[in-house]
Write a protein that holds these residues in place. Structure first.
Motif, mmCIF file in Angstrom:
data_model
loop_
_atom_site.group_PDB
_atom_site.id
_atom_site.type_symbol
_atom_site.label_atom_id
_atom_site.label_comp_id
_atom_site.label_asym_id
_atom_site.label_seq_id
_atom_site.Cartn_x
_atom_site.Cartn_y
_atom_site.Cartn_z
ATOM 1 N N PHE A 7 10.127 -5.519 -12.548
ATOM 2 C CA PHE A 7 11.277 -5.728 -13.440
ATOM 3 C C PHE A 7 12.583 -5.624 -12.665
ATOM 4 C CE2 PHE A 7 9.326 -6.499 -17.335
ATOM 5 C CZ PHE A 7 8.352 -5.560 -17.649
ATOM 6 N N ARG A 8 12.628 -4.725 -11.679
ATOM 7 C CA ARG A 8 13.875 -4.550 -10.920
ATOM 8 C C ARG A 8 14.147 -5.703 -9.976
ATOM 9 N NH1 ARG A 8 14.417 1.961 -9.627
ATOM 10 N NH2 ARG A 8 13.846 2.582 -11.737
ATOM 11 N N ASN A 9 13.136 -6.479 -9.663
ATOM 12 C CA ASN A 9 13.314 -7.542 -8.685
ATOM 13 C C ASN A 9 13.211 -8.946 -9.250
ATOM 14 O OD1 ASN A 9 13.616 -6.473 -5.786
ATOM 15 N ND2 ASN A 9 12.051 -5.149 -6.679
ATOM 16 N N LYS A 46 15.841 -1.346 -0.780
ATOM 17 C CA LYS A 46 16.835 -0.325 -1.135
ATOM 18 C C LYS A 46 16.145 0.822 -1.877
ATOM 19 C CE LYS A 46 20.836 -0.914 -0.816
ATOM 20 N NZ LYS A 46 21.655 -0.488 0.338
ATOM 21 N N ALA A 47 16.824 1.926 -1.931
ATOM 22 C CA ALA A 47 16.233 3.101 -2.582
ATOM 23 C C ALA A 47 15.943 2.878 -4.055
ATOM 24 C CB ALA A 47 17.153 4.304 -2.413
ATOM 25 N N ASP A 48 16.687 1.979 -4.676
ATOM 26 C CA ASP A 48 16.453 1.751 -6.102
ATOM 27 C C ASP A 48 15.331 0.747 -6.345
ATOM 28 O OD1 ASP A 48 19.116 -0.683 -6.882
ATOM 29 O OD2 ASP A 48 17.496 -0.682 -5.405
ATOM 30 N N GLY A 49 14.694 0.333 -5.268
ATOM 31 C CA GLY A 49 13.548 -0.556 -5.425
ATOM 32 C C GLY A 49 13.861 -2.021 -5.224
ATOM 33 N N ALA A 54 18.979 -2.006 4.594
ATOM 34 C CA ALA A 54 17.825 -1.418 3.888
ATOM 35 C C ALA A 54 17.842 0.100 3.979
ATOM 36 C CB ALA A 54 16.534 -1.955 4.490
ATOM 37 N N ASP A 55 17.341 0.723 2.927
ATOM 38 C CA ASP A 55 17.129 2.171 2.958
ATOM 39 C C ASP A 55 15.739 2.478 3.520
ATOM 40 O OD1 ASP A 55 18.794 2.301 -0.201
ATOM 41 O OD2 ASP A 55 19.602 2.794 1.781
ATOM 42 N N THR A 56 14.809 1.582 3.272
ATOM 43 C CA THR A 56 13.419 1.764 3.750
ATOM 44 C C THR A 56 12.881 0.419 4.210
ATOM 45 O OG1 THR A 56 13.108 3.275 1.889
ATOM 46 C CG2 THR A 56 11.133 2.633 3.082
ATOM 47 N N VAL A 79 5.600 -1.389 -1.970
ATOM 48 C CA VAL A 79 6.971 -0.906 -2.150
ATOM 49 C C VAL A 79 7.003 0.127 -3.284
ATOM 50 C CG1 VAL A 79 9.295 -1.565 -2.884
ATOM 51 C CG2 VAL A 79 8.074 -2.955 -1.207
ATOM 52 N N ALA A 80 6.316 -0.178 -4.363
ATOM 53 C CA ALA A 80 6.273 0.762 -5.490
ATOM 54 C C ALA A 80 5.700 2.108 -5.041
ATOM 55 C CB ALA A 80 5.438 0.171 -6.616
ATOM 56 N N ARG A 81 4.656 2.009 -4.258
ATOM 57 C CA ARG A 81 3.996 3.227 -3.775
ATOM 58 C C ARG A 81 4.948 4.013 -2.867
ATOM 59 N NH1 ARG A 81 -0.519 0.758 -2.296
ATOM 60 N NH2 ARG A 81 0.212 0.451 -0.177
ATOM 61 N N ALA A 82 5.630 3.286 -1.985
ATOM 62 C CA ALA A 82 6.528 3.961 -1.042
ATOM 63 C C ALA A 82 7.679 4.659 -1.760
ATOM 64 C CB ALA A 82 7.076 2.947 -0.033
ATOM 65 N N LEU A 83 8.158 4.056 -2.835
ATOM 66 C CA LEU A 83 9.307 4.619 -3.548
ATOM 67 C C LEU A 83 8.880 5.437 -4.759
ATOM 68 C CD1 LEU A 83 11.689 1.520 -3.467
ATOM 69 C CD2 LEU A 83 11.713 3.524 -1.988
#
Lengths: 814, 159, 291
Positions: free
Chosen positions: A391-393, A299-302, A176-178, A378-382
């Motif tokens: 959509f990314r997940n 991950k950094a890309d969400g 994980a990045d975060t 997660v959206a808020r964090a990134l």
């Protein structure tokens, strides 16, 4: 020709409606028996207490009283229950409190009298001597080793605890990045069917048997529970379930049936008990409250790689649903997302509150709330858009059938399209602009997004994960019988039940198609009667099973009847069965349509003309079919099994406005894009989506069962337990997506629970979005203006459950 | 021992006489003494509206009235709405628009809708929602109920 | 939930009702609309041995305007107030208040007198009666007496009415011609009792200074509260947003609201100031030039 769907797929008016709109007459309180007497209960005023002594003498002497029962009577005359899914360490409970009371409202004494008012008069004459004890009310507190015990015999308040690792969680966290952590809680609420629980029991001493009219959602299981309680054969219990005025998972209370049956036995007269609203709110059953801690590897890309969950469910003082909220949450826990791994630690804890029931969604509203809050976090964090993170997940449409880490198989769906449609319907971009403009002027507009899977049918083998592999109950299925009457109409008998979802109409549509009949020629016997209806142990109405089980059983029975019918017709027409066509109540020879015979004619002879040759080997035109879902197997050695037997899905988008001064919340718009595959009756489906969504919105904003620190329920009437009125709910707009299921005969997927699962999360997301300028996160429900104000004005950054009941009292050492 | 009370009233146009205990509620009287089962009991504290009937032309919560209070009154229950086989336009609209599911709230809801439309023949959605806010429904989420009432209103046949 | 047994007494006249009240005293309760009493009886929180049913008594349901006042008989149904065109024109703040009382079926039976005497501190009619300085006309076999609203409400569900007295009529002094008005509340749901309710009357003189101000709040204490501190802020000043904000703050400071499951004391205090401020602004828009 069979296969042509003339009725299925049409939004027909329901066959049930005319009666309901004119004379009614089919609900339990509409029924009576000669000599019937009426029951009332004395209920515990304490959340936890020993029963020292009960004096019923004045009640018994009161004019018009026929019988009185206490826990002693129940313990002497019936065997205790260990829960529907018994654990190795399950405590034993009786139909009414025995030796101890464990929640406010628990029945302590039952009274049967000439009418309800007299029974209540007599109830006031009962004296119960209690020794109050310190109650334990909070689930986290209940875990402490020094907490008071709800059931001493289990030695702890943990009914069940287990951990399920699926996939390589540690590897995911290493990559994980975060890491994003979240903790959320949910409150107690319930769908509160407008018709309360009812039962009417009649005892026949000569045969030691009971005839019981009443409520249940699992008739075969309840019948066996009652039989076991009285130590009789199931054949000595006749259980009749009239249509119910709503059930929503709440009407599974065999203890209520046992109590009434015992009163009938004692009174030597039929006993009828209609729960009143106060009793219903106190003691029918609540959705579990709970605490969920989560940690996500991102991950950094969400991309969310994995989530660890720790869930504590508060079962109240009930043992019937031990672990089940947990397991059903677990089976849906990756929601719509492509998580690689999850670990889930679940606790099922008892406390001195009302027992828990499988209220609409059983655990999934909390699961969806938790997972969707995490996605927003997660959206808020990134710093990504909340729709974008989803959509990314999302599991992609070309990935079906998709196996989740936990062994569930998602059969079909198109989550990206679902969310896209919802956002388009709301005009997301324009709304975001409106929101930004409004923010500049101090207007708090919020857009909430939530998506979820909605399972259709549960494999009851999952109980083995709680009670062990020797559990008899497994799988999922239903039974049905179809009878062609002498006039060519058809009657359908099923182990499924009627609680308002239009099952009779849907089944009539299905059977009419199979038998080439007009919809008006098919009737469904909506009052279940164990003496005449077929059933299996999984029969009933629950868990969204209807679409893939009741339907299939009915189709199976109809096809058997069709086969018999055509065989007879072939003999009468001197034709080949394969050359026959069946439609509009007539069987004709393909290519020679004038050569035909009416269904009624054939059917009539099948019953009347016994002296004739029977082409089918036997007279009559009736067939029985049992269906068991081949996907519903036992767990494997890794505790994996298909718990849910198909997955519908939905995207909800809510638009709310929060008044910046009063914190009143208004839902301005609400959009649902719903995919339940093939729809048997779109009118009925749409109504289910509306109603379930309304439950979810109300759970988020209005409804709460609130207890004080002594375990007193403060919300014991509809003045305090706030149901939404028509003026409190928005219009619910929507559309459907239809990705048929490859798993079910008709391509259907479940419907009924869905809106109740998703709406709380959508509302929370919307309110949080509205409050962005204030920077406050929504971590619990319900969201009330007063509590929101209190949180904001004290500078809190999280709207979370206040530490109530955080200190149990040690005033009365045991 | 409280004295029972003799009452005479008209129910759906039919004259009835009875003797009732003072505490006998009107809804229990209608259901169990007269046998009109369509009106339901949902709360007995005047919030849910399932027991709504019309007394002398106005909707009332029959769980909050004693039968004795209906002495000399005209009572209308949903059983009195249809004319033989022909459903009242509101009943038809409810059926056409899937405005009922379990049906338990429906009799009260229809009578409240009837009063609403008599007083406000062309209500907006908002006015329908406010007008029916005294009747709880646990099944439909009200969406189809609003549609049905609007449809019945626009057909103009509701009297 | 069935009530405890009781005798139902059905007087045909006020005198008969008063005689019954005197003879039964504490063992009797008045049955007017029943919308508050009967739920309590069904819950067995009230168990009167006798109910004196006023629904058959003539002469208690008049609606009468004169130049200065509106008189309402105790048995005037709330729905009749809602439907009255004379009230819509002559005392519109009453019309605004009554529309927020429960739902149509409740208002069909509920009476003015019943609501006033039941005295729920969050109810609309008691609040309005305090704002308008209503006079309660009480009667018993011992005679008649008039009680001002400020003396009538004494505590939580406690009023100045004696056990042998009946509320016959309420007299509402009309606000000055041209005065603006607003009755508003915040409730959890439409039709519920208010969490906080505000009743405002605002009158200006020729210089456009406030010469008449009534600010009353409900739901903020055991009885409706006339917030003279807020009125004092207003009188003599020219109205503007800042003045209304000060009046709202004064109202919030003057009250000691309760906590309950629907709202905290802090929230009640906060929305009191908001409601007073907003209601004053609304009242201002309803000012009419006096003739």
């Amino acid at each position: 020709m069979s296969g042509e769907k003339k009725w299925v797929g049409q939004a027909l008016e329901r066959t049930e409606d005319r009666t309901l709109l004119t004379t009614g007459g089919h609900f339990i309180d509409d029924l009576t028996l000669s000599g019937v007497v009426h029951a009332a209960y004395v209920r515990s005023p304490h959340a936890r207490a020993k029963i020292r002594h009960i004096d019923t003498s004045r009640a018994l002497a009161h004019p018009g009283v026929c019988a009185v029962i206490t826990g002693e009577d129940v313990a002497q005359s019936t065997r205790p229950q260990r829960g529907r899914v018994p654990l190795p360490n399950s405590p034993r409970v009786y139909a009414i409190a025995y030796e101890q009371v464990r929640y406010v409202g628990e029945p302590v004494v039952g009274i049967a009298a000439v009418d309800r008012a007299t029974a209540e008069d007599a109830a006031e004459l009962v004296h119960v001597d209690y020794e109050p004890l310190s109650p334990i009310l909070d689930a986290e507190q209940a875990l402490r080793p020094d907490a008071p015990l709800v059931f001493e015999e289990i030695g702890s308040n943990v009914l069940w605890h287990d951990t399920f690792p699926y996939g390589d969680v540690e590897a995911a966290f290493a990559q994980a990045d975060t890491i994003v952590n979240e903790r959320v809680t949910i409150h107690r609420y319930s769908s509160t069917p407008l018709e309360t629980f009812g039962v009417m029991a009649q005892y026949e001493p000569a045969t030691h048997s009971f005839t019981i009219w009443g409520h249940t959602q699992q008739p075969a299981q309840d019948l066996h529970v009652v039989a076991a309680a009285f130590g009789v054969s199931p054949g000595q219990i006749r259980l009749i379930i009239p249509p119910m005025g709503g059930a929503f998972g709440n009407k599974v209370r065999p203890l209520f049936i046992i109590a009434a049956a015992l009163l009938a036995q004692k009174a030597k007269r039929p006993v009828k008990w209609i729960e009143d609203r106060r009793e219903s709110l106190l003691a029918l059953g609540h959705a579990a409250d709970g605490i969920m801690e989560m940690s996500a590897a991102v991950k950094a890309d969400g991309t969310v790689l994995a989530i660890k969950f720790r869930n504590i469910e508060n079962e109240g003082a009930g043992i019937d649903f031990a672990g089940r909220h947990n397991l059903l949450m677990l089976s849906n826990i990756v929601n719509c997302y492509r998580l690689r791994a999850i670990s889930y630690e679940g606790y099922s804890v008892v406390t001195n509150r009302c027992p828990v029931v499988a209220n609409r969604g059983i655990g999934k509203p909390f699961m969806c709330f938790a997972v969707e809050r995490m996605m927003d976090a997660v959206a808020r964090a990134l710093k990504l858009d909340r729709a974008e993170i989803r959509f990314r997940n999302f599991i992609q449409p070309d990935e079906f059938p998709y196996e989740t880490p936990g062994g569930q198989t998602y059969d079909s769906g198109n989550y990206p399209e679902m969310l896209r449609k919802a956002l388009a319907r709301i005009d997301y971009a324009a709304l975001q602009r409106e929101q930004a403009e409004g923010r500049a002027r101090g207007r708090l507009l919020g857009i909430g997004i939530a998506t979820a899977v909605e399972p259709g049918g549960s494999n009851l083998s999952y109980g083995m994960l709680i009670s062990g592999p020797s559990q008899l109950l497994s799988g999922q299925g239903e039974a049905a019988r179809v009878r062609l009457e002498t006039d060519g109409t058809a009657t359908v008998f099923t182990g499924g039940l009627d609680s308002g979802q239009g099952h009779a109409t849907a089944l009539a549509q299905i059977v009419a198609d199979e038998l080439g009949l007009h919809i008006k020629q098919v009737r469904v016997a909506t009052t279940f009667d164990s003496a005449s209806h077929p059933y299996v142990m999984t029969s009933g109405v629950y868990s969204n099973k209807f679409h893939g089980h009741d339907t299939v059983a009915a189709i199976g029975a109809a096809r058997k009847v069709r086969e018999k019918l055509l065989k007879r017709a072939a003999a009468l027409l001197e034709a080949n069965v394969d050359d026959l066509e069946l439609s509009d109540g007539r069987i004709s020879v393909r290519g020679a349509l004038q050569k035909g015979i009416g269904v009624a004619q054939v059917a009539s002879r099948a019953y009347w003309s016994l002296a004739d040759d029977q082409p089918d080997g036997e007279p009559g035109l009736e067939a029985l079919h049992y269906y068991n879902n081949p996907l519903a197997k036992r767990p494997d050695e890794k505790k994996r099994l298909r718990v849910q037997l198909g997955f519908a899905s939905a995207a909800h988008v809510a638009v709310v406005e929060v008044d910046a001064e009063t914190f009143e919340i208004k839902v301005l718009r609400y959009v649902v894009i719903h995919d339940c595959g093939r729809q048997i009756n779109p009118g009925i489906v749409e109504g289910q989506v509306h109603g379930a969504t309304a439950h979810g919105i109300a759970a988020a904003l209005l409804e709460e069962f609130e207890y004080d620190q002594d375990g007193q329920l403060l919300t014991t009437s509809f003045m305090d337990y706030l149901k939404p009125t028509a003026a409190d709910l928005p219009d619910i707009e929507g559309d459907r997506l239809e990705t048929p299921s490859p798993l079910t005969l008709l391509g259907t997927k479940g419907v009924g629970e869905g809106g109740a699962v998703v709406a709380p999360a959508a509302i929370a997301s919307a309110v949080e979005d509205a409050l962005t300028p204030l920077g406050i996160q929504i971590a619990t429900l319900p969201i009330t203006p007063s509590r929101l104000f209190d949180a904001v004005s004290s500078g809190m950054k999280r709207y979370e459950r206040q530490k109530q009941n955080s200190e149990y009292r040690r005033q009365n050492p045991e | 021992m409280p004295e029972n009370i003799s009452i005479t009233l008209h129910i759906n146009g039919v004259k009835r006489t009875a003797t009732v205990e003072p505490r006998r509620s009107l809804v229990d009287f209608l259901r169990h003494d007269i046998g009109l089962l369509a009106t339901h009991v949902g709360c007995e504290h005047g919030v849910c509206g399932a027991c709504t009937i019309m007394l002398d032309g106005r909707t009332v919560r029959s769980c909050l009235l004693f039968a004795a209070q209906a002495d000399g009154a005209e009572v209308l229950t949903i059983e009195g709405l249809a004319k033989g086989e022909e459903l009242h336009p509101l009943q038809q609209a409810f059926q056409q628009h899937h405005a009922l599911q379990c049906g338990f709230c429906t009799p009260g809801m229809v009578l409240s809708a009837l009063e609403l439309l008599r007083e406000n023949p062309e209500p907006t959605d908002e006015e329908v929602r406010v007008g029916l806010a005294g009747n709880l429904c646990m099944c439909t989420g009200y969406v189809n109920i609003v549609r049905a009432v609007r449809a019945a209103a626009s057909d103009g046949k509701v009297k | 939930m069935k009530p405890a047994p009781f005798n139902l007494l059905r007087p045909k006249s006020v005198d008969e009702a008063l005689a019954l009240l005197q003879s039964h005293g504490d063992e009797a309760k008045i049955l007017a609309g029943g919308q508050s009493l009967v739920p309590l009886m069904n819950f067995r929180l009230a168990q009167p041995h006798n109910l004196i049913d006023l629904n058959g008594v003539e002469g208690l349901a008049q609606i009468k305007f004169d130049d200065q006042t509106l008189s309402l008989g105790a048995m005037v149904r709330q729905r009749d107030i809602e439907r009255s065109t004379s009230i819509a024109e002559g005392l519109p703040v009453l019309r605004e208040a009554i529309g927020q009382v429960g739902h149509p079926a409740i208002r069909n039976r509920g009476t003015v007198g019943g609501s006033l005497v039941h005295a729920d501190p969050a109810a609309e009619l008691p609040l309005l009666s305090v704002a308008l300085e209503a006079i309660f006309q009480l009667q018993s076999l011992r005679g008649k007496r008039s009680v001002a609203a400020r003396d009538f409400y004494q505590g939580y569900l406690v009023t100045n009415i004696a056990s042998d007295e009946l509320l016959i009529e309420i007299t509402l002094p009309l606000p000055p011609a041209g005065a603006g008005w607003c009755f508003t509340e915040i409730a959890r749901r439409h039709g519920d009792f208010a969490i906080v309710g505000a009743a405002i009357i605002l009158g200006l003189d020729h210089d456009r200074r406030v010469n008449f101000a009534r600010v009353a709040l409900g739901g903020v204490g055991p009885a409706p509260v006339r917030v003279t501190a807020a009125e004092d802020v207003l009188v003599g000043k020219k109205p503007d947003a800042e003045l209304y904000r000060c009046a709202g703050d004064a109202a919030a400071q003057a009250i000691d609201p309760p906590n309950d499951i629907h709202a905290s004391a802090a929230y009640r205090r906060h929305i009191s100031s908001v409601l007073v401020r907003r209601a004053l602004a609304t009242a201002e828009t309803r000012l009419k030039e006096p003739e």
